[in-house]
Write an enzyme that holds these catalytic residues in place. Structure first.
Site, PDB file in Angstrom:
ATOM      1  N   HIS A  81       0.823  -1.203   0.000  1.00 37.67           N
ATOM      2  CA  HIS A  81       0.000   0.000   0.000  1.00 37.67           C
ATOM      3  C   HIS A  81       0.863   1.262   0.000  1.00 37.67           C
ATOM      4  CE1 HIS A  81      -3.763  -2.194   1.716  1.00 37.67           C
ATOM      5  NE2 HIS A  81      -3.294  -2.754   0.608  1.00 37.67           N
ATOM      6  N   GLU A  83       0.702   3.961   1.776  1.00 37.32           N
ATOM      7  CA  GLU A  83       1.124   4.384   3.112  1.00 37.32           C
ATOM      8  C   GLU A  83       2.310   3.547   3.589  1.00 37.32           C
ATOM      9  OE1 GLU A  83      -3.519   4.291   3.420  1.00 37.32           O
ATOM     10  OE2 GLU A  83      -1.972   3.352   2.173  1.00 37.32           O
ATOM     11  N   CYS A 119      -6.454   1.238   5.288  1.00 41.10           N
ATOM     12  CA  CYS A 119      -6.956  -0.052   5.750  1.00 41.10           C
ATOM     13  C   CYS A 119      -6.490  -0.285   7.188  1.00 41.10           C
ATOM     14  CB  CYS A 119      -6.465  -1.170   4.832  1.00 41.10           C
ATOM     15  SG  CYS A 119      -4.709  -1.580   5.032  1.00 41.10           S
ATOM     16  N   CYS A 122      -2.657  -0.674   7.552  1.00 37.36           N
ATOM     17  CA  CYS A 122      -1.973   0.621   7.432  1.00 37.36           C
ATOM     18  C   CYS A 122      -2.232   1.492   8.650  1.00 37.36           C
ATOM     19  CB  CYS A 122      -2.392   1.337   6.153  1.00 37.36           C
ATOM     20  SG  CYS A 122      -1.709   0.594   4.654  1.00 37.36           S
TER      21      CYS A 122
END
Length: 164
Positions: A81, A83, A119, A122
């Site tokens: 991801h 992040e 999410c 994260c």
């Protein structure tokens, strides 16, 4: 006198440019970590270094294995991801008290991903990184400011607020 863009939208525009490097077939996601008005790191969603990206494969592995699931099946996703990519590129001491700017838009419509947010995985990493707030773009002028301490105080996993 010409109007200047405000700082929040300035950093969100940079996050959108970073998102354009994303290799996901469904969404382009990018982020910028900023502390004391200095960019610490950027990240976009994409397969781990050296692995084939979904845009190269021509299919989304998550969609292939979990076609009807929106907020789960992350283990089937090829991407790290945005992040996560930004946080692994930064030093924790530089992220203490920082802001993470996040932009997500759909590849099919080019519209911002309504209700976009980090999410659960994260969120846990953001909490441990020391980042204090996350700012998520809703459209070209509007955004949401999320205080990370709210994620600590209101644990969605314990409160049963996770959608599947």
């Amino acid at each position: 006198m010409e109007n200047r863009i405000d700082k929040v939208n300035y950093y969100l525009d940079i996050a959108k440019a970073v998102a354009s490097r994303s290799t996901c077939l469904r969404k382009k996601i990018g982020c910028v970590i900023v502390n004391h008005d200095e960019i610490i790191a950027t990240g976009y969603s994409g397969a781990p270094r050296g692995r084939a990206n979904c845009i190269d494969l021509g299919f989304c592995s998550k969609k292939k294995f979990f076609p009807d699931v929106r907020h789960a099946g992350y283990d089937a996703c090829r991407s790290v991801h945005a992040e996560q990519n930004a946080m692994i590129s930064a030093k924790r001491k530089d992220m203490m008290g920082a802001t993470l700017y996040l932009v997500s838009y759909r590849t099919d419509t080019k519209e911002y991903d309504e209700g976009a947010n980090s999410c659960q995985m994260c969120r846990k990493m953001i909490i441990n990184s020391g980042i204090e707030q996350v700012i998520v773009r809703d459209d070209d002028q509007h955004y949401r400011v999320i205080q990370v301490k709210e994620w600590v105080q209101h644990d969605d996993l314990l409160e049963g607020k996770i959608e599947y």
